[in-house]
Design a protein around this motif. Structure first.
Motif, PDB file in Angstrom:
ATOM      1  N   GLY A 145       8.826  27.334  -6.909  1.00 37.35           N
ATOM      2  CA  GLY A 145       9.064  28.470  -8.010  1.00 37.35           C
ATOM      3  C   GLY A 145       9.528  29.652  -7.172  1.00 37.35           C
ATOM      4  N   ARG A 146       9.486  30.577  -8.236  1.00 31.90           N
ATOM      5  CA  ARG A 146      10.164  32.010  -7.763  1.00 31.90           C
ATOM      6  C   ARG A 146       9.257  33.028  -7.189  1.00 31.90           C
ATOM      7  NH1 ARG A 146      15.205  32.909  -7.686  1.00 31.90           N
ATOM      8  NH2 ARG A 146      16.581  31.574  -9.048  1.00 31.90           N
ATOM      9  N   LYS A 147       7.943  33.164  -7.482  1.00 28.94           N
ATOM     10  CA  LYS A 147       7.197  33.948  -7.276  1.00 28.94           C
ATOM     11  C   LYS A 147       5.990  33.569  -6.141  1.00 28.94           C
ATOM     12  CE  LYS A 147       7.860  36.069 -11.555  1.00 28.94           C
ATOM     13  NZ  LYS A 147       7.550  36.819 -12.809  1.00 28.94           N
ATOM     14  N   LYS A 148       6.483  33.376  -5.143  1.00 30.61           N
ATOM     15  CA  LYS A 148       5.502  33.000  -4.035  1.00 30.61           C
ATOM     16  C   LYS A 148       4.528  31.729  -4.477  1.00 30.61           C
ATOM     17  CE  LYS A 148       6.416  36.193  -1.571  1.00 30.61           C
ATOM     18  NZ  LYS A 148       7.469  35.798  -0.447  1.00 30.61           N
ATOM     19  N   PHE A 149       4.859  31.228  -5.670  1.00 30.04           N
ATOM     20  CA  PHE A 149       4.193  30.005  -6.177  1.00 30.04           C
ATOM     21  C   PHE A 149       4.552  28.749  -5.762  1.00 30.04           C
ATOM     22  CE2 PHE A 149       5.159  26.306  -9.038  1.00 30.04           C
ATOM     23  CZ  PHE A 149       3.898  25.863  -9.114  1.00 30.04           C
ATOM     24  N   PHE A 150       3.795  27.926  -5.065  1.00 33.51           N
ATOM     25  CA  PHE A 150       4.270  26.511  -4.634  1.00 33.51           C
ATOM     26  C   PHE A 150       3.078  25.561  -4.705  1.00 33.51           C
ATOM     27  CE2 PHE A 150       2.636  26.523  -0.611  1.00 33.51           C
ATOM     28  CZ  PHE A 150       2.735  27.781  -0.247  1.00 33.51           C
ATOM     29  N   GLU A 151       3.635  24.394  -4.849  1.00 35.87           N
ATOM     30  CA  GLU A 151       2.764  23.327  -4.616  1.00 35.87           C
ATOM     31  C   GLU A 151       3.444  22.085  -3.952  1.00 35.87           C
ATOM     32  OE1 GLU A 151       0.876  19.503  -7.190  1.00 35.87           O
ATOM     33  OE2 GLU A 151       2.579  20.652  -7.709  1.00 35.87           O
ATOM     34  N   ALA A 152       2.948  22.151  -2.538  1.00 30.98           N
ATOM     35  CA  ALA A 152       3.785  21.281  -1.386  1.00 30.98           C
ATOM     36  C   ALA A 152       3.220  19.936  -1.308  1.00 30.98           C
ATOM     37  CB  ALA A 152       3.506  21.950   0.186  1.00 30.98           C
TER      38      ALA A 152
ATOM     39  N   VAL B 171       0.964  -1.186   0.059  1.00 30.26           N
ATOM     40  CA  VAL B 171      -0.012   0.008   0.002  1.00 30.26           C
ATOM     41  C   VAL B 171       0.876   1.253   0.052  1.00 30.26           C
ATOM     42  CG1 VAL B 171      -1.554   1.378   1.541  1.00 30.26           C
ATOM     43  CG2 VAL B 171      -1.820  -1.121   1.282  1.00 30.26           C
ATOM     44  N   CYS B 172       0.586   2.354  -0.869  1.00 34.11           N
ATOM     45  CA  CYS B 172       1.430   3.347  -0.939  1.00 34.11           C
ATOM     46  C   CYS B 172       0.290   4.542  -0.640  1.00 34.11           C
ATOM     47  CB  CYS B 172       1.933   3.431  -2.234  1.00 34.11           C
ATOM     48  SG  CYS B 172       3.120   4.941  -2.465  1.00 34.11           S
ATOM     49  N   ALA B 173       0.456   5.336   0.113  1.00 33.07           N
ATOM     50  CA  ALA B 173      -0.363   6.606   0.550  1.00 33.07           C
ATOM     51  C   ALA B 173       0.420   7.931   0.320  1.00 33.07           C
ATOM     52  CB  ALA B 173      -0.978   6.389   1.978  1.00 33.07           C
ATOM     53  N   HIS B 174      -0.343   8.803  -0.556  1.00 33.57           N
ATOM     54  CA  HIS B 174       0.009  10.017  -0.717  1.00 33.57           C
ATOM     55  C   HIS B 174      -0.702  11.090  -0.039  1.00 33.57           C
ATOM     56  CE1 HIS B 174       2.148   8.860  -4.809  1.00 33.57           C
ATOM     57  NE2 HIS B 174       1.506   7.659  -4.416  1.00 33.57           N
ATOM     58  N   LEU B 175       0.015  11.661   0.605  1.00 34.23           N
ATOM     59  CA  LEU B 175      -0.663  12.832   1.364  1.00 34.23           C
ATOM     60  C   LEU B 175      -0.571  14.112   0.948  1.00 34.23           C
ATOM     61  CD1 LEU B 175      -1.104  11.535   4.987  1.00 34.23           C
ATOM     62  CD2 LEU B 175      -2.756  11.256   3.335  1.00 34.23           C
ATOM     63  N   ARG B 176      -1.318  15.128   0.732  1.00 37.49           N
ATOM     64  CA  ARG B 176      -1.006  16.504   0.901  1.00 37.49           C
ATOM     65  C   ARG B 176      -1.563  17.368   1.663  1.00 37.49           C
ATOM     66  NH1 ARG B 176      -1.118  17.922  -4.690  1.00 37.49           N
ATOM     67  NH2 ARG B 176      -3.343  18.717  -4.304  1.00 37.49           N
ATOM     68  N   LEU B 177      -0.998  18.117   2.519  1.00 39.92           N
ATOM     69  CA  LEU B 177      -1.525  18.947   3.656  1.00 39.92           C
ATOM     70  C   LEU B 177      -2.221  20.346   3.256  1.00 39.92           C
ATOM     71  CD1 LEU B 177       0.837  17.780   6.771  1.00 39.92           C
ATOM     72  CD2 LEU B 177      -1.268  16.808   5.568  1.00 39.92           C
ATOM     73  N   THR B 178      -3.000  20.918   3.994  1.00 36.90           N
ATOM     74  CA  THR B 178      -3.384  22.300   3.647  1.00 36.90           C
ATOM     75  C   THR B 178      -2.513  23.261   3.664  1.00 36.90           C
ATOM     76  OG1 THR B 178      -4.337  22.208   5.935  1.00 36.90           O
ATOM     77  CG2 THR B 178      -5.962  21.350   4.269  1.00 36.90           C
ATOM     78  N   SER B 179      -1.307  23.107   4.677  1.00 32.03           N
ATOM     79  CA  SER B 179      -0.643  24.069   4.891  1.00 32.03           C
ATOM     80  C   SER B 179       0.799  23.466   4.595  1.00 32.03           C
ATOM     81  CB  SER B 179      -0.562  24.558   6.089  1.00 32.03           C
ATOM     82  OG  SER B 179       0.669  25.158   6.491  1.00 32.03           O
ATOM     83  N   PRO B 180       1.809  24.056   3.903  1.00 34.98           N
ATOM     84  CA  PRO B 180       3.109  23.647   3.646  1.00 34.98           C
ATOM     85  C   PRO B 180       4.110  23.992   4.854  1.00 34.98           C
ATOM     86  CG  PRO B 180       2.889  25.348   2.213  1.00 34.98           C
ATOM     87  CD  PRO B 180       1.548  25.358   3.160  1.00 34.98           C
ATOM     88  N   GLN B 181       3.629  24.162   6.087  1.00 34.35           N
ATOM     89  CA  GLN B 181       4.527  24.837   6.988  1.00 34.35           C
ATOM     90  C   GLN B 181       5.553  24.151   7.539  1.00 34.35           C
ATOM     91  OE1 GLN B 181       1.211  25.737   9.757  1.00 34.35           O
ATOM     92  NE2 GLN B 181       1.826  23.894  10.874  1.00 34.35           N
ATOM     93  N   GLU B 182       5.384  22.515   7.300  1.00 36.93           N
ATOM     94  CA  GLU B 182       6.726  21.864   7.723  1.00 36.93           C
ATOM     95  C   GLU B 182       7.746  22.112   6.808  1.00 36.93           C
ATOM     96  OE1 GLU B 182       4.001  21.100   6.272  1.00 36.93           O
ATOM     97  OE2 GLU B 182       4.214  18.946   5.091  1.00 36.93           O
ATOM     98  N   TYR B 183       7.316  22.331   5.658  1.00 40.20           N
ATOM     99  CA  TYR B 183       8.447  22.523   4.179  1.00 40.20           C
ATOM    100  C   TYR B 183       8.886  24.113   4.995  1.00 40.20           C
ATOM    101  CZ  TYR B 183       7.127  18.421   1.901  1.00 40.20           C
ATOM    102  OH  TYR B 183       7.026  17.300   1.265  1.00 40.20           O
TER     103      TYR B 183
END
Lengths: 284, 284, 284, 284
Positions: free
Chosen positions: D277-284, B25-37
């Motif tokens: 990317g450069r301009k506040k663009f991101f997809e985390a 099983v492979c689970a992909h998650l995307r969170l509402t905020s990228p704050q961890e990054y």
């Protein structure tokens, strides 16, 4: 010595039906003199390219009646054609193409690859020595979900493994046997019979199975059944790579897991092997 | 996003018979905020270890009624339990264990691995979006030894390929389809039916086959047959990796080779792919 | 016999500097009695899990001063602790972590994996026999773009290979040697010296190289240089897997290709091997 | 669409020095009409064999000044030569041959394969659209033995992972970036600079490193450093496959293991990815 691998497809027809064998042939040669190594004198060296040509021409002329017969043909060709060859070994393995069936009807020219165990063979000869033929099966993955345990083993201060009487037995099987003096064996028929013996000894009777006290004992059961049922087999080697599974402890997650969810244990990874012959000979 | 892979075995009994499913099983998650990054703030992060625990507990509680249903269960769990999850995708593939048979009798607890095409599925959901389910088969190796050609292609000064009307068609097939609004589908039954369609469209009638003018046309035939026979399929993608074979020229070796011995061409190695939907929509 | 593989990381500090060794240890054991195979009696069997524990505890207590010393330690432990062990062999290979450097400054705790040849060793002992130590390098890929040919080889009606005096020599090298009675060797230092010998013998002088009349002669040159420079080596085995390249014939494309564009030849695929010892002993 | 892979070697000389590039080129084409799929009409199809010839002839004529320039050349050729091509993408990766050195002296024609990160690039173009160039590195394995933790993450009833402030950070890095409007970039120089940025951001200062609170933050640090130092990069994607290690609990074995012996955790296996990317663009 030198070693060479060639892959090819051999097609022929039986009436309207197309037949296909795809094989990988590996030929090892050792020459009577190592002068090409020591002196850079190539005059006795048979190039890889020539070996490839020979194998392809033999396949064209003789076909591949069975893997074993083709291996014998190749050995014979090198021994009789090249007096500088001191030793030849031919290993052949087959791509497991099976004829497609539609509603039980066999298709005239379509095939599917079903790798549930790979068939291989070897033929080997020293100049003035006998031609010895081996056959085998590899990459055969089997599992028993019960009727397997491991108890009563040696214990000391480094032992942490608990005794278990209902574990998973799962592994990848390698099995190779030698034939005695090869007369006119029906190699295809014997191979199928041995494959059935392996499955039967691994699994036990279909309605209840048979308890395995260890991977080692299962290895031995396979060997004993083959030797008892197939008289042409002289010596049989079995290697079983063990894939362990652990029952997941879910107590901390508030759940009781009664051998319902298990995870594979990647390491330690083990294997056990045994070679067994007919006359009380063994090397365990 | 984060992605996690978990392998495990799920056992259950049906009467005396043991049943087994081994899945990855492979689970992909995307969170509402990228704050961890961006900030190194982990407060919303669901650790890989927790995801593993959830998948294992769901498998224990619900079992794996079908791959697709299990993927749906996992998606639902993440969406309803974690409000920080913006997107979830679950991919599941199955180890192809098949029950062993002895003289036609099914064995109560022994299995053999038969990888003639790997079954997989995907379930995918954005918050506030629909749950989309895909299923598929991969690593399915097929061959036709005749009834295949390639003629009338575009030619210019870089063309060296001869036209051929009787070549080998051999390849590894990947096929993935989407279901529309998933009601109470019998996913296992549909999957088997589609597998049969693929084999039938690839091979043609068992007594004579059907001529394939290109890999591309065979890809399309598979898609057309599946769409016509299986109403639950909305869009179907097929990728066929082409394994080319050349007839060995043996003229210099004094032998005529009438398409009896062929060697695989490792490079160039090609594949063709097409995605086909129901309403004149396509991206070729 | 039984065989077990364990992977782990061993960390230690030298002052502020962190040091890391990641190894894969494989232990083979053969017991004095095969009763576990024949009778299912496990009372002498040392479980895989126990072997893993022993290896990890030894790594913790002794560290891994060198791969070879660690292999010796493991053999000694099994021989002195378990009287039921008739034979033990330990194989160890190392994940090639190298310290990162920034502008030439070594980093205190960061590493990069650089697999330009994998180091391994073996220690082997029968009860009442000597402890024999081997070391080696594998997966070392080397290429010479000139100064290599293959001429004067044996020819017959199956020969199609042209003679060549300026081909590519490319291959994957495996090299394994045995030490005599191991006293206090600096195994790390010797291993590095032998690696340098291999590269030097393969390539020849940096300004002009040295002509290789065959893969076989290059194998021999490597062996001769190692034996002449490194007195601790008793016997040396070299296997060279040959990756052939063909100059692409572009005449039909209106271009002259003067050994500028070459394609790899996947099959036939060859290898040559030779074992060379000190006293006129050889098996070619 | 169709996809084709070709491997070859390109040799040239700089004075006496031989230079080698071994590449794998993969060309994807989509045609303006899918008639070969729907109707079996091959008249616009460019055979795999022709694509191979074109790539080899371009390599012969232009050489491979840089991977990126060669990818651009191939795209341009297909777009200008074939009006039936609607879209072309070229992916190239390089076999990491490095010149051998003996005592610091570079060898004139000998090379060793050093796969410490594989360089690749892509060029992509729709008819009437801009040519977009990507470059990247993959299979780069890195490890930090300290200065890494994971704390303060989300917890619920499925959480069993303890907080850790001194774990191993180990992973396999994939990094791909796009260039803006490609003028006369020195692609080789930029690629090397970005590789250095990646290593520096991963490891931190050589004397003390820099604390990583998560794999995610390390991914982001790499992206931020590259974007700040290399103005030609427009968007950068980083994927880090996480290889977890656990400290072995040796309490039952009577030993205290103070983060000296660790074993790899095969599953769960995770990865985290981010595109910036450069301009506040991101997809985390």
């Amino acid at each position: 010595y030198g070693k060479n691998t060639i892959k090819f497809l051999r097609l022929h027809k039986e009436g309207k039906k197309h037949c296909v064998k795809e094989v990988e042939v590996c030929a090892h040669l050792r020459l009577t003199s190592p002068q090409e190594y020591l002196e850079g004198n190539n005059s006795l060296v048979i190039p890889t390219d020539t070996i490839k040509n020979i194998v392809l021409v033999l396949a064209k002329k003789n076909g591949i009646p069975s893997l074993e017969q083709f291996a014998i043909d190749i050995c014979n060709h090198f021994m009789t054609t090249f007096c500088q060859v001191a030793y030849v070994k031919t290993y052949i393995q087959e791509v497991p193409w099976q004829r497609l069936h539609e509603d039980g009807v066999p298709h005239v020219h379509s095939f599917i690859c079903v790798p549930d165990g790979i068939r291989f063979c070897e033929a080997e000869q020293c100049r003035n020595g006998p031609l010895i033929v081996f056959a085998g099966i590899k990459d055969l993955k089997l599992m028993k979900t019960t009727q397997s345990g491991f108890e009563g083993f040696y214990k000391n201060e480094h032992t942490t493994l608990p005794e278990r009487h209902d574990r998973i037995l799962c592994g990848e099987l390698f099995c190779k046997w030698s034939y005695g003096e090869c007369k006119d064996f029906d190699f295809d028929c014997i191979w199928k019979k041995i494959r059935e013996c392996i499955l039967e000894a691994f699994a036990g009777p279909p309605d209840c199975g048979e308890y395995s006290p260890s991977y080692q004992k299962t290895v031995n059961s396979i060997q004993m059944l083959v030797l008892s049922r197939v008289s042409q087999v002289q010596v049989i080697e079995v290697v079983l790579n063990n894939n362990f599974y652990n029952v997941v402890d879910m107590k901390n997650l508030g759940v009781t897991n009664d051998k319902e969810v298990l995870v594979p244990v990647e390491a330690p990874y083990g294997s056990c092997a045994c070679t067994l012959g007919r006359k009380k000979f063994f090397e365990a």
